[in-house]
Scaffold this motif. Structure first.
Motif, PDB file in Angstrom:
ATOM      1  N   GLY A   1     -19.249  53.441  87.118  1.00  0.00           N
ATOM      2  CA  GLY A   1     -19.834  52.462  88.042  1.00  0.00           C
ATOM      3  C   GLY A   1     -20.218  51.201  87.320  1.00  0.00           C
TER       4      GLY A   1
ATOM      5  N   GLY B   1     -15.696  52.838  94.976  1.00  0.00           N
ATOM      6  CA  GLY B   1     -15.211  53.287  93.668  1.00  0.00           C
ATOM      7  C   GLY B   1     -15.148  54.801  93.582  1.00  0.00           C
TER       8      GLY B   1
ATOM      9  N   GLY C   1     -18.865  39.741  95.232  1.00  0.00           N
ATOM     10  CA  GLY C   1     -20.070  40.023  94.448  1.00  0.00           C
ATOM     11  C   GLY C   1     -20.716  38.734  93.961  1.00  0.00           C
TER      12      GLY C   1
ATOM     13  N   LEU D   1     -23.596  51.984  91.371  1.00  0.00           N
ATOM     14  CA  LEU D   1     -23.331  50.574  91.055  1.00  0.00           C
ATOM     15  C   LEU D   1     -24.567  49.758  90.773  1.00  0.00           C
TER      16      LEU D   1
ATOM     17  N   VAL E   1     -28.235  48.761  89.070  1.00  0.00           N
ATOM     18  CA  VAL E   1     -28.881  48.939  87.774  1.00  0.00           C
ATOM     19  C   VAL E   1     -29.778  50.179  87.812  1.00  0.00           C
TER      20      VAL E   1
ATOM     21  N   SER F   1     -21.341  58.620  90.354  1.00  0.00           N
ATOM     22  CA  SER F   1     -21.017  57.208  90.496  1.00  0.00           C
ATOM     23  C   SER F   1     -22.265  56.442  90.924  1.00  0.00           C
TER      24      SER F   1
ATOM     25  N   GLY G   1     -30.238  57.040  96.048  1.00  0.00           N
ATOM     26  CA  GLY G   1     -30.672  55.647  96.169  1.00  0.00           C
ATOM     27  C   GLY G   1     -29.552  54.625  96.252  1.00  0.00           C
ATOM     28  N   ASP G   2     -28.313  55.086  96.102  1.00  0.00           N
ATOM     29  CA  ASP G   2     -27.183  54.157  96.040  1.00  0.00           C
ATOM     30  C   ASP G   2     -26.174  54.462  97.151  1.00  0.00           C
ATOM     31  N   VAL G   3     -25.759  53.416  97.881  1.00  0.00           N
ATOM     32  CA  VAL G   3     -24.822  53.633  99.001  1.00  0.00           C
ATOM     33  C   VAL G   3     -23.378  53.236  98.670  1.00  0.00           C
ATOM     34  N   HIS G   4     -23.144  52.658  97.503  1.00  0.00           N
ATOM     35  CA  HIS G   4     -21.799  52.168  97.185  1.00  0.00           C
ATOM     36  C   HIS G   4     -20.839  53.340  96.989  1.00  0.00           C
ATOM     37  N   ASP G   5     -19.761  53.364  97.760  1.00  0.00           N
ATOM     38  CA  ASP G   5     -18.877  54.531  97.635  1.00  0.00           C
ATOM     39  C   ASP G   5     -17.395  54.207  97.512  1.00  0.00           C
TER      40      ASP G   5
ATOM     41  N   ALA H   1     -11.113  54.379  87.673  1.00  0.00           N
ATOM     42  CA  ALA H   1     -10.634  55.649  88.232  1.00  0.00           C
ATOM     43  C   ALA H   1      -9.533  56.283  87.370  1.00  0.00           C
TER      44      ALA H   1
HETATM   45 CO1  B1M Z   1     -23.770  45.946  96.949  1.00  0.00          CO
HETATM   46  N1  B1M Z   1     -24.359  45.355  95.185  1.00  0.00           N
HETATM   47  N2  B1M Z   1     -25.608  46.144  97.522  1.00  0.00           N
HETATM   48  N3  B1M Z   1     -23.029  46.442  98.664  1.00  0.00           N
HETATM   49  N4  B1M Z   1     -22.115  45.426  96.291  1.00  0.00           N
HETATM   50  C1  B1M Z   1     -23.341  45.152  94.157  1.00  0.00           C
HETATM   51  C2  B1M Z   1     -23.067  46.401  93.306  1.00  0.00           C
HETATM   52  C3  B1M Z   1     -23.913  43.950  93.305  1.00  0.00           C
HETATM   53  C4  B1M Z   1     -23.459  43.897  91.843  1.00  0.00           C
HETATM   54  C5  B1M Z   1     -23.614  42.639  94.038  1.00  0.00           C
HETATM   55  C6  B1M Z   1     -24.276  41.417  93.394  1.00  0.00           C
HETATM   56  O1  B1M Z   1     -25.426  41.172  93.607  1.00  0.00           O
HETATM   57  N5  B1M Z   1     -23.547  40.660  92.626  1.00  0.00           N
HETATM   58  C7  B1M Z   1     -25.454  44.238  93.457  1.00  0.00           C
HETATM   59  C8  B1M Z   1     -26.075  45.171  92.403  1.00  0.00           C
HETATM   60  C9  B1M Z   1     -27.106  44.477  91.535  1.00  0.00           C
HETATM   61  C10 B1M Z   1     -27.586  45.399  90.481  1.00  0.00           C
HETATM   62  O2  B1M Z   1     -28.267  46.357  90.689  1.00  0.00           O
HETATM   63  N6  B1M Z   1     -27.152  45.065  89.275  1.00  0.00           N
HETATM   64  C11 B1M Z   1     -25.507  44.862  94.834  1.00  0.00           C
HETATM   65  C12 B1M Z   1     -26.683  44.922  95.645  1.00  0.00           C
HETATM   66  C13 B1M Z   1     -27.886  44.206  95.120  1.00  0.00           C
HETATM   67  C14 B1M Z   1     -26.710  45.604  96.894  1.00  0.00           C
HETATM   68  C15 B1M Z   1     -27.926  45.805  97.821  1.00  0.00           C
HETATM   69  C16 B1M Z   1     -29.251  46.116  97.130  1.00  0.00           C
HETATM   70  C17 B1M Z   1     -28.030  44.544  98.696  1.00  0.00           C
HETATM   71  C18 B1M Z   1     -29.184  44.513  99.668  1.00  0.00           C
HETATM   72  O3  B1M Z   1     -29.282  45.336 100.548  1.00  0.00           O
HETATM   73  N7  B1M Z   1     -30.018  43.536  99.454  1.00  0.00           N
HETATM   74  C19 B1M Z   1     -27.448  46.966  98.697  1.00  0.00           C
HETATM   75  C20 B1M Z   1     -27.758  48.318  98.003  1.00  0.00           C
HETATM   76  C21 B1M Z   1     -28.036  49.405  98.950  1.00  0.00           C
HETATM   77  C22 B1M Z   1     -28.186  50.703  98.179  1.00  0.00           C
HETATM   78  O4  B1M Z   1     -27.265  51.138  97.511  1.00  0.00           O
HETATM   79  N8  B1M Z   1     -29.350  51.310  98.297  1.00  0.00           N
HETATM   80  C23 B1M Z   1     -25.963  46.754  98.663  1.00  0.00           C
HETATM   81  C24 B1M Z   1     -25.116  47.109  99.705  1.00  0.00           C
HETATM   82  C25 B1M Z   1     -23.743  46.901  99.693  1.00  0.00           C
HETATM   83  C26 B1M Z   1     -22.864  47.133 100.918  1.00  0.00           C
HETATM   84  C27 B1M Z   1     -23.292  48.327 101.746  1.00  0.00           C
HETATM   85  C28 B1M Z   1     -22.915  45.883 101.778  1.00  0.00           C
HETATM   86  C29 B1M Z   1     -21.459  47.239 100.249  1.00  0.00           C
HETATM   87  C30 B1M Z   1     -21.052  48.691  99.892  1.00  0.00           C
HETATM   88  C31 B1M Z   1     -20.162  49.332 100.900  1.00  0.00           C
HETATM   89  C32 B1M Z   1     -19.654  50.664 100.408  1.00  0.00           C
HETATM   90  O5  B1M Z   1     -19.520  50.947  99.253  1.00  0.00           O
HETATM   91  N9  B1M Z   1     -19.363  51.491 101.353  1.00  0.00           N
HETATM   92  C33 B1M Z   1     -21.665  46.496  98.916  1.00  0.00           C
HETATM   93  C34 B1M Z   1     -20.613  46.013  98.101  1.00  0.00           C
HETATM   94  C35 B1M Z   1     -19.227  46.095  98.675  1.00  0.00           C
HETATM   95  C36 B1M Z   1     -20.829  45.469  96.802  1.00  0.00           C
HETATM   96  C37 B1M Z   1     -19.839  44.790  95.835  1.00  0.00           C
HETATM   97  C38 B1M Z   1     -19.581  43.379  96.378  1.00  0.00           C
HETATM   98  C39 B1M Z   1     -18.514  45.479  95.620  1.00  0.00           C
HETATM   99  C40 B1M Z   1     -18.577  46.952  95.175  1.00  0.00           C
HETATM  100  C41 B1M Z   1     -17.228  47.614  95.298  1.00  0.00           C
HETATM  101  O6  B1M Z   1     -16.955  48.311  96.256  1.00  0.00           O
HETATM  102  N10 B1M Z   1     -16.310  47.332  94.353  1.00  0.00           N
HETATM  103  C42 B1M Z   1     -20.667  44.784  94.474  1.00  0.00           C
HETATM  104  C43 B1M Z   1     -20.327  43.616  93.559  1.00  0.00           C
HETATM  105  C44 B1M Z   1     -19.165  43.938  92.659  1.00  0.00           C
HETATM  106  O7  B1M Z   1     -19.020  45.064  92.170  1.00  0.00           O
HETATM  107  N11 B1M Z   1     -18.336  42.980  92.420  1.00  0.00           N
HETATM  108  C45 B1M Z   1     -22.040  44.989  94.948  1.00  0.00           C
HETATM  109  C46 B1M Z   1     -14.959  47.880  94.373  1.00  0.00           C
HETATM  110  C47 B1M Z   1     -14.912  49.272  93.731  1.00  0.00           C
HETATM  111  C48 B1M Z   1     -13.487  49.809  93.725  1.00  0.00           C
HETATM  112  O8  B1M Z   1     -15.352  49.137  92.405  1.00  0.00           O
HETATM  113  O9  B1M Z   1     -17.327  50.671  92.789  1.00  0.00           O
HETATM  114  O10 B1M Z   1     -17.126  49.289  90.670  1.00  0.00           O
HETATM  115  P1  B1M Z   1     -16.488  50.055  91.746  1.00  0.00           P
HETATM  116  O11 B1M Z   1     -15.667  51.243  91.106  1.00  0.00           O
HETATM  117  C49 B1M Z   1     -14.836  51.070  89.975  1.00  0.00           C
HETATM  118  C50 B1M Z   1     -15.497  51.423  88.644  1.00  0.00           C
HETATM  119  O12 B1M Z   1     -16.865  51.077  88.618  1.00  0.00           O
HETATM  120  C51 B1M Z   1     -15.194  52.869  88.454  1.00  0.00           C
HETATM  121  O13 B1M Z   1     -13.927  53.040  89.088  1.00  0.00           O
HETATM  122  C52 B1M Z   1     -13.707  52.048  90.092  1.00  0.00           C
HETATM  123  C53 B1M Z   1     -12.412  51.315  89.841  1.00  0.00           C
HETATM  124  O14 B1M Z   1     -11.340  52.129  89.551  1.00  0.00           O
HETATM  125  N12 B1M Z   1     -16.075  53.909  88.973  1.00  0.00           N
HETATM  126  C54 B1M Z   1     -15.998  55.192  88.510  1.00  0.00           C
HETATM  127  C55 B1M Z   1     -17.027  53.876  89.920  1.00  0.00           C
HETATM  128  N13 B1M Z   1     -17.568  55.083  90.059  1.00  0.00           N
HETATM  129  C56 B1M Z   1     -16.961  55.920  89.222  1.00  0.00           C
HETATM  130  C57 B1M Z   1     -17.153  57.278  88.958  1.00  0.00           C
HETATM  131  C58 B1M Z   1     -16.345  57.881  87.994  1.00  0.00           C
HETATM  132  C59 B1M Z   1     -15.372  57.149  87.322  1.00  0.00           C
HETATM  133  C60 B1M Z   1     -15.201  55.793  87.548  1.00  0.00           C
HETATM  134  O15 B1M Z   1     -16.424  59.172  87.683  1.00  0.00           O
HETATM  135  C61 B1M Z   1     -17.309  60.013  88.366  1.00  0.00           C
END
Ligand code: B1M
Length: 213
Positions: free
Chosen positions: A175, A103, A48, A147, A149, A145, A97-101, A201
């Motif tokens: 998220g 988490g 990230g 990720l 803003v 869920s 609007g969000d593809v992150h899956d 989670a």
């Molecule tokens: Co994107 N992405 N991404 N991305 N991506 C972020 C989120 C970002 C923070 C990276 C950054 O710039 N530093 C940023 C968001 C900026 C913002 O809005 N603040 C970002 C961006 C900008 C984008 C795109 C716009 C990039 C682009 O195309 N220019 C685009 C968005 C497309 C869209 O959604 N329309 C995009 C695309 C992608 C990929 C497809 C390449 C890929 C996703 C693949 C996939 O998910 N299948 C990806 C990834 C991998 C990330 C980062 C690097 C990692 C996310 C992740 O999987 N984390 C992320 C940066 C980061 O988070 N460090 C980033 C691991 C996961 C286990 O954690 O999902 O947080 P997380 O889940 C946690 C908790 O949040 C919680 O539990 C989990 C842990 O136990 N949780 C829940 C989540 N959902 C829950 C629901 C619950 C309970 C808990 O109950 C219902």
């Protein structure tokens, strides 16, 4: 590199070469969820950060996501499962609007390993689809869920649409871009039922257990 550093490096580099043997070695020291929340998440944080600094492109982040998914799929078989009768049925969706899956799918694994029936609607799910599934499935709760803003704002819209549809089942939200404060101040006032914020989670599981008791 130490084992922990290697595990983070697989994620950062988007490489699976040697991943599974290292995961197996880690399993001799740590519980599966510790491996995910520790070194693998540390790798994702770094991805990230690099992505934010334009040091990685989307295609590379996708490869990192693939490594995370492969790891979670491998570790899942070693996670504790409780053999209980179904405690409740929960709809799960990444908001419109969000593809992150990753988490969300982790939440699905943890909840389904602990007695919940999960209806996973996938990614970019519009409120209409959530409403339809809720009615069809007669679910006990809805998990959202997101990720980005803008996904936090989409959760507000989703809550409003659910309310308009006459739904007041508990909603659990989680998220990276979301906070407890946003949930309380922005989502909760737009809804007639409970709105609970889960930081990860396991927190989601605790909340679900409290809800169903
Ligand atoms: Co994107 N992405 N991404 N991305 N991506 C972020 C989120 C970002 C923070 C990276 C950054 O710039 N530093 C940023 C968001 C900026 C913002 O809005 N603040 C970002 C961006 C900008 C984008 C795109 C716009 C990039 C682009 O195309 N220019 C685009 C968005 C497309 C869209 O959604 N329309 C995009 C695309 C992608 C990929 C497809 C390449 C890929 C996703 C693949 C996939 O998910 N299948 C990806 C990834 C991998 C990330 C980062 C690097 C990692 C996310 C992740 O999987 N984390 C992320 C940066 C980061 O988070 N460090 C980033 C691991 C996961 C286990 O954690 O999902 O947080 P997380 O889940 C946690 C908790 O949040 C919680 O539990 C989990 C842990 O136990 N949780 C829940 C989540 N959902 C829950 C629901 C619950 C309970 C808990 O109950 C219902």
């Amino acid at each position: 590199l130490t084992l922990e550093e290697r595990l983070a490096a697989y994620v950062v580099e988007g490489s699976k070469e040697g991943l599974v043997p290292d995961l197996d070695e880690a399993l001799t020291k740590y519980a599966p969820l510790k491996i995910i929340n520790g070194p693998l998440m540390a790798g994702m944080e770094e991805v990230g950060r690099l992505f934010n600094n334009n040091e990685l492109i989307v295609a590379e982040v996708l490869q990192s996501a693939e490594v995370m998914k492969t790891s979670v799929a491998h570790l899942e078989q070693f996670m504790e499962k409780t053999e209980t009768s179904v405690k409740g049925k929960i709809i799960l969706a990444t908001v419109k609007g969000d593809v992150h899956d990753i988490g969300k799918n982790l939440v699905e694994i943890i909840l389904s390993n602990n007695g919940y029936r999960i209806i996973n609607l996938g990614i970019k799910v519009p409120p209409e689809r959530i409403i339809e599934a809720y009615r069809e499935e007669k679910a006990d709760a809805i998990g959202l869920s997101g990720l980005l803003v803008k996904s936090a704002q989409q959760m507000v819209v989703t809550a409003q649409d659910l309310k308009t549809a006459g739904i007041d089942a508990p909603i659990m939200v989680g998220g990276a871009a979301l906070t407890r404060k946003f949930t309380k101040n922005r989502i909760r006032p737009e809804y007639n039922g409970l709105v609970l914020y889960a930081k990860d989670a396991m927190d989601g599981l605790d909340l679900a257990n409290k809800l169903m008791n």
